[in-house]
Enzyme design. Structure first.
Site, PDB file in Angstrom:
ATOM      1  N   THR A 185       0.824  -1.207   0.000  1.00  0.00           N
ATOM      2  CA  THR A 185       0.000   0.000   0.000  1.00  0.00           C
ATOM      3  C   THR A 185       0.855   1.253   0.000  1.00  0.00           C
ATOM      4  O   THR A 185       0.553   2.224  -0.690  1.00  0.00           O
ATOM      5  CB  THR A 185      -0.961   0.007   1.218  1.00  0.00           C
ATOM      6  OG1 THR A 185      -1.785  -1.157   1.151  1.00  0.00           O
ATOM      7  CG2 THR A 185      -1.824   1.253   1.239  1.00  0.00           C
ATOM      8  N   CYS A 186       1.941   1.217   0.730  1.00  0.00           N
ATOM      9  CA  CYS A 186       2.823   2.378   0.839  1.00  0.00           C
ATOM     10  C   CYS A 186       3.474   2.703  -0.506  1.00  0.00           C
ATOM     11  O   CYS A 186       3.588   3.869  -0.892  1.00  0.00           O
ATOM     12  CB  CYS A 186       3.892   2.129   1.892  1.00  0.00           C
ATOM     13  SG  CYS A 186       3.214   1.643   3.496  1.00  0.00           S
TER      14      CYS A 186
END
Length: 167
Positions: free
Chosen positions: A60-61
């Site tokens: 996600t990052c």
């Protein structure tokens, strides 16, 4: 310390670790030397967006959170933001490599290490030694926006779009 909220004064003792970007260390295999970064001092007279991720190079990052800031950097600058910084509990070498892997040059975005999630823990936004996913806007030492994601893998209140909507 309780979580930061709009209207709070940014703490006076916030320190991170940082590997400054340098052209001679532009290659991802090259390493610079970490130095202390006194955020309280450096940000005292600036408009700053600090966003935090649980870990560099995580899905996600890397796919959603950081790219939203890279893409919206010109719009953030148009809104008067002097500094955009990302932090995670990764060591400063990993944070530097993450910036290089994403082709961020110079100080467009600062990649700051929050060792042992010390800062994030001090504001109650760390989990098991890792930084939470959050964003804070600091304007000349005053917190203007501070939100943490409560849904795993979500980037609703900490992404660049949410920040732009609140500047």
């Amino acid at each position: 310390m309780a979580p930061l909220k709009a209207g709070d004064k940014f703490p006076t003792d916030v320190k991170f670790q940082y590997v400054p970007w340098a052209e001679e260390n532009e290659n991802i295999q090259a390493c610079g030397i970490p130095i202390p970064y006194d955020a309280s001092k450096e940000w005292a007279d600036k408009k700053v967006v600090l966003f935090s991720v649980p870990g560099a190079f995580t899905p996600t990052c890397s796919v959603n959170h950081l790219p939203s800031y890279i893409k919206n950097l010109p719009q953030l600058r148009e809104k008067g933001v002097n500094i955009v910084a990302v932090t995670a509990s990764n060591d400063p070498f990993v944070m530097s490599a993450w910036g290089k892997a994403n082709r961020v040059k110079g100080d467009d975005i600062l990649f700051l290490s929050d060792p042992d999630a010390k800062f994030s823990n001090s504001i109650g936004w760390a989990n098991n030694g890792r930084t939470g996913r959050y964003a804070i806007v600091i304007d000349h030492g005053k917190v203007k926006y501070a939100e943490i994601e409560t849904e795993k893998g979500a980037v609703k209140v900490s992404g660049a779009d949410a920040i732009l909507a609140n500047l």
